[in-house]
Design a protein around this motif. Structure first.
Motif, PDB file in Angstrom:
ATOM      1  N   GLN A   1       0.824  -1.197   0.000  1.00  0.00           N
ATOM      2  CA  GLN A   1       0.000   0.000   0.000  1.00  0.00           C
ATOM      3  C   GLN A   1       0.862   1.253   0.000  1.00  0.00           C
ATOM      4  O   GLN A   1       0.541   2.243  -0.669  1.00  0.00           O
TER       5      GLN A   1
ATOM      6  N   ARG B   1      -5.610   4.077  -2.915  1.00  0.00           N
ATOM      7  CA  ARG B   1      -5.935   3.208  -1.789  1.00  0.00           C
ATOM      8  C   ARG B   1      -6.456   1.866  -2.286  1.00  0.00           C
ATOM      9  O   ARG B   1      -7.291   1.805  -3.193  1.00  0.00           O
TER      10      ARG B   1
ATOM     11  N   ARG C   1      -8.246  -3.110   2.101  1.00  0.00           N
ATOM     12  CA  ARG C   1      -7.293  -3.651   3.066  1.00  0.00           C
ATOM     13  C   ARG C   1      -7.394  -5.166   3.219  1.00  0.00           C
ATOM     14  O   ARG C   1      -6.384  -5.869   3.205  1.00  0.00           O
TER      15      ARG C   1
ATOM     16  N   ARG D   1       1.977   7.407   3.310  1.00  0.00           N
ATOM     17  CA  ARG D   1       2.421   6.424   2.333  1.00  0.00           C
ATOM     18  C   ARG D   1       3.914   6.137   2.493  1.00  0.00           C
ATOM     19  O   ARG D   1       4.357   4.990   2.436  1.00  0.00           O
TER      20      ARG D   1
END
Length: 332
Positions: A85, A91, A94, A224
């Protein structure tokens, strides 16, 4: 009594699976779902002696340390997901990302090193709507960050513990010259291709521009950048911690930090060996590295076999099942 002829478009009116059989089409997705399981069976049969020996050593180990090694192994998938990620601005979902890393680990042990995980992650990013150029750049950034972190940790530990590993024992006599010659030949071929093959030069330059742009975008976002580098450093730390825990479980007389140095040195050394998941090459390099760190050969062998059982063989079947499920659900 008259019998009416079957309609010409009967296959189109039948359910998809039966229609595909009548039309002579292969159920490609079903084959892809079952292929990982078939590969697991083949690899397990080929390495059955290693499996038997490894499980034998596990029975005599201290279980709390083995549970710690298993926990460290689970954390490697989390670290890989965080790093993936962090290498991409967009994005990603998850839960699917974490499941993909677990499946990618199985694919990585069934195909030449790095190719399985890279293919799974590229496909996952494509399904998530990431353009091919950006997904390739994210993959390159991930590999670069992970390599820099692994080598950086190794150098830092060598500075802190210069006597942790006797590197003279890691390289056979007379092997330094051929290794340097092979490395020089690879560099010469790459430079020649870049200088004289226009198509290669165009592809490489375009890829580098995209990759550098993606790297700049990632590093303008602190979250990030933290995920990229935090995950990159956490991944080899968790792997080395797993080996150290197995060493403690089997009573290897080598300090844990020295075992970490041995692990990092061995994995860096075999990074370019194109074997599936490093199976065979990693075991040999780890045994030699642990012996060079001062461990008895018999105990070092037992530690490496038990460690590979925990990190490779136990997750292999569930990872293959997860891979097949992700293919079936069109996540990858």
């Amino acid at each position: 009594m008259t019998v009416e002829p079957l309609p010409q478009n009967l296959p189109g009116r039948l359910p998809g699976r039966l229609s595909g059989r009548l039309s002579g089409r292969l159920p490609v997705r079903q084959i892809l779902c079952l292929l990982p399981l078939a590969l697991v069976a083949v690899v397990a049969v080929r390495h059955r002696s290693v499996l038997v020996a490894g499980f034998g050593h596990l029975t005599s180990a201290k279980w709390p340390w083995l549970l710690a090694a298993a926990a460290a192994t689970c954390l490697t998938w989390v670290a890989a997901a965080v790093t993936r990620q962090g290498a991409l601005v967009q994005r990603l979902p998850r839960r699917r990302l974490l499941a993909t890393q677990f499946a990618a680990g199985a694919a990585n042990h069934l195909l030449p090193t790095g190719l399985g995980a890279s293919a799974v992650n590229l496909r996952f990013m494509t399904v998530c709507g990431v353009p091919p150029a950006r997904s390739s750049s994210a993959l390159a950034l991930y590999l670069l960050a992970e390599s820099v972190a692994r080598v950086g940790l190794l150098l830092a530990l060598l500075v802190a513990f210069p006597d942790a590993v006797r590197f003279g024992a890691l390289v056979p006599d007379g092997a330094v010259g051929p290794l340097l010659l092979a490395a020089g030949a690879v560099v010469c071929v790459a430079v020649t291709a870049l200088l004289f093959v226009r198509r290669v030069r165009t592809v490489v330059s375009g890829f580098l521009r995209t990759a550098l742009g993606e790297a700049r975008s990632v590093h303008t976002r602190p979250a990030r950048a933290l995920a990229l580098w935090g995950g990159s450093f956490s991944f080899p730390v968790c792997q080395a911690a797993g080996l150290a825990a197995v060493g403690q479980a089997l009573g290897l007389p080598v300090p844990p930090l020295h075992m970490a140095v041995a692990y990092l040195a061995a994995t860096v050394a075999v990074a370019l060996v194109p074997t599936p998941g490093g199976i065979g090459s990693v075991e040999a390099a780890l045994i030699v590295a642990l012996v060079a760190a001062g461990g008895p050969a018999a105990v070092a062998t037992a530690v490496v076999l038990a460690y590979r059982i925990i990190t490779v063989w136990l997750p292999l079947l569930p990872g293959a099942l997860t891979l097949g499920a992700l293919v079936r659900l069109k996540v990858i």
